[in-house]
Write a protein that holds these residues in place. Sequence first.
Motif, short mmCIF file in Angstrom:
data_model
loop_
_atom_site.label_atom_id
_atom_site.label_comp_id
_atom_site.label_asym_id
_atom_site.label_seq_id
_atom_site.Cartn_x
_atom_site.Cartn_y
_atom_site.Cartn_z
N GLU A 191 3.16 5.72 15.46
CA GLU A 191 1.97 6.56 15.29
C GLU A 191 2.30 7.79 14.44
N ALA A 192 3.49 8.34 14.62
CA ALA A 192 3.90 9.51 13.82
C ALA A 192 4.00 9.13 12.34
N TYR A 193 4.52 7.95 12.07
CA TYR A 193 4.61 7.47 10.68
C TYR A 193 3.22 7.32 10.09
N ARG A 194 2.31 6.71 10.85
CA ARG A 194 0.94 6.52 10.37
C ARG A 194 0.27 7.87 10.08
N THR A 195 0.49 8.84 10.96
CA THR A 195 -0.11 10.16 10.79
C THR A 195 0.40 10.82 9.51
N ARG A 196 1.70 10.69 9.24
CA ARG A 196 2.26 11.27 8.01
C ARG A 196 1.65 10.61 6.79
N CYS A 197 1.47 9.29 6.84
CA CYS A 197 0.86 8.60 5.71
C CYS A 197 -0.59 9.02 5.51
N GLU A 198 -1.27 9.26 6.61
CA GLU A 198 -2.67 9.68 6.53
C GLU A 198 -2.77 11.08 5.93
N THR A 199 -1.81 11.93 6.26
CA THR A 199 -1.81 13.32 5.78
C THR A 199 -1.30 13.43 4.34
N ASN A 200 -0.19 12.76 4.06
CA ASN A 200 0.49 12.94 2.78
C ASN A 200 0.22 11.83 1.77
N GLY A 201 -0.24 10.68 2.25
CA GLY A 201 -0.42 9.51 1.39
C GLY A 201 0.65 8.46 1.68
N ILE A 202 0.38 7.24 1.28
CA ILE A 202 1.31 6.13 1.46
C ILE A 202 2.22 6.07 0.24
N GLY A 203 3.52 6.05 0.46
CA GLY A 203 4.45 6.04 -0.66
C GLY A 203 4.64 4.64 -1.23
N VAL A 204 4.38 4.50 -2.53
CA VAL A 204 4.59 3.23 -3.24
C VAL A 204 5.49 3.53 -4.44
N ARG A 205 6.50 2.70 -4.67
CA ARG A 205 7.38 2.90 -5.82
C ARG A 205 6.54 2.97 -7.09
N THR A 206 6.77 3.98 -7.91
CA THR A 206 5.92 4.25 -9.06
C THR A 206 5.89 3.08 -10.04
N THR A 207 7.03 2.46 -10.29
CA THR A 207 7.05 1.34 -11.22
C THR A 207 6.20 0.17 -10.70
N LEU A 208 6.23 -0.04 -9.38
CA LEU A 208 5.41 -1.11 -8.80
C LEU A 208 3.93 -0.74 -8.90
N TRP A 209 3.59 0.48 -8.59
CA TRP A 209 2.19 0.93 -8.66
C TRP A 209 1.64 0.75 -10.08
N ASN A 210 2.44 1.13 -11.07
CA ASN A 210 1.99 1.00 -12.46
C ASN A 210 1.83 -0.47 -12.84
N ARG A 211 2.76 -1.30 -12.39
CA ARG A 211 2.68 -2.73 -12.70
C ARG A 211 1.45 -3.36 -12.04
N MET A 212 1.16 -2.96 -10.82
CA MET A 212 -0.02 -3.47 -10.13
C MET A 212 -1.29 -3.07 -10.88
N GLN A 213 -1.32 -1.87 -11.39
CA GLN A 213 -2.49 -1.43 -12.16
C GLN A 213 -2.65 -2.27 -13.43
N GLU A 214 -1.54 -2.62 -14.08
CA GLU A 214 -1.59 -3.45 -15.27
C GLU A 214 -2.15 -4.84 -14.94
N LEU A 215 -1.66 -5.43 -13.84
CA LEU A 215 -2.12 -6.76 -13.44
C LEU A 215 -3.61 -6.74 -13.13
N ALA A 216 -4.05 -5.69 -12.42
CA ALA A 216 -5.46 -5.57 -12.05
C ALA A 216 -6.34 -5.38 -13.29
N ALA A 217 -5.84 -4.60 -14.24
CA ALA A 217 -6.64 -4.30 -15.45
C ALA A 217 -6.77 -5.52 -16.35
N ASN A 218 -5.76 -6.39 -16.31
CA ASN A 218 -5.78 -7.57 -17.17
C ASN A 218 -6.64 -8.70 -16.62
N HIS A 219 -7.10 -8.53 -15.40
CA HIS A 219 -7.90 -9.60 -14.78
C HIS A 219 -9.35 -9.53 -15.28
#
Length: 219
Positions: A191-219
């Motif tokens: 629950e403490a982990y979930r609360t931190r994510c809710e407050t600060n955001g969920i951490g995703v590796r930047t290179t993965l996040w950018n790649r996911m955006q590329e895949l989504a945009a190309n669809h």
Amino acid sequence: MSETTLVSAEELTNLVERVVASRGFNTQDQKTAGQRATFAMQHGLANSDLLETSLAGLDASINQPKLLVENKESLIYDALGQPALVQFETVFKHAVDNNIEEIRIHKTACGAFAVPAIAHYLAEHGANGQGVCVYFNNLEGGMRRFDLAPEGQLKGLLKPRERDLAWNEVRITIGPAPSDCKTVAGTTDIEAYRTRCETNGIGVRTTLWNRMQELAANH
């Protein structure tokens, strides 16, 4: 550039849905994947490595696990390599409807994503008033068990003392949880982990996040 990008639950869910759509999956599988990915990431069950592995392994030509064995005690399926990010709700429902207490799913991947799938099902339908244990292996090869209350609440992440799981297998048991485990994270930790994510955001590796955006945009 920061190595980690902090995103909201809504942003992560939406982007995973779009990536899964780009892989040729139907709308239901898109929503399922988005929900499971976000739930697992915001509760500390998954990280960027697991999410990346799961997205890369998705195969839209597989629409459900293959039943291998069924008897009154257990069900055994072959997931045909499909990660647990999508599908297999019908597998769990079949077990509940027929009072079968154990499910083994061979040849799956990223088994931690089975936890949000079962939690979601329990919250909506329950399992005849029973709790559920989900056994899976993490990316480092460590066996873990996650316990869920009858209504789907997260009870804790544990490490079983005895290994009874193939490296590419998920095992689900319906009923009382065995006591032969060492606690890795309790309810308060999760629950403490979930609360931190809710407050600060969920951490995703930047290179993965950018790649996911590329895949989504190309669809």
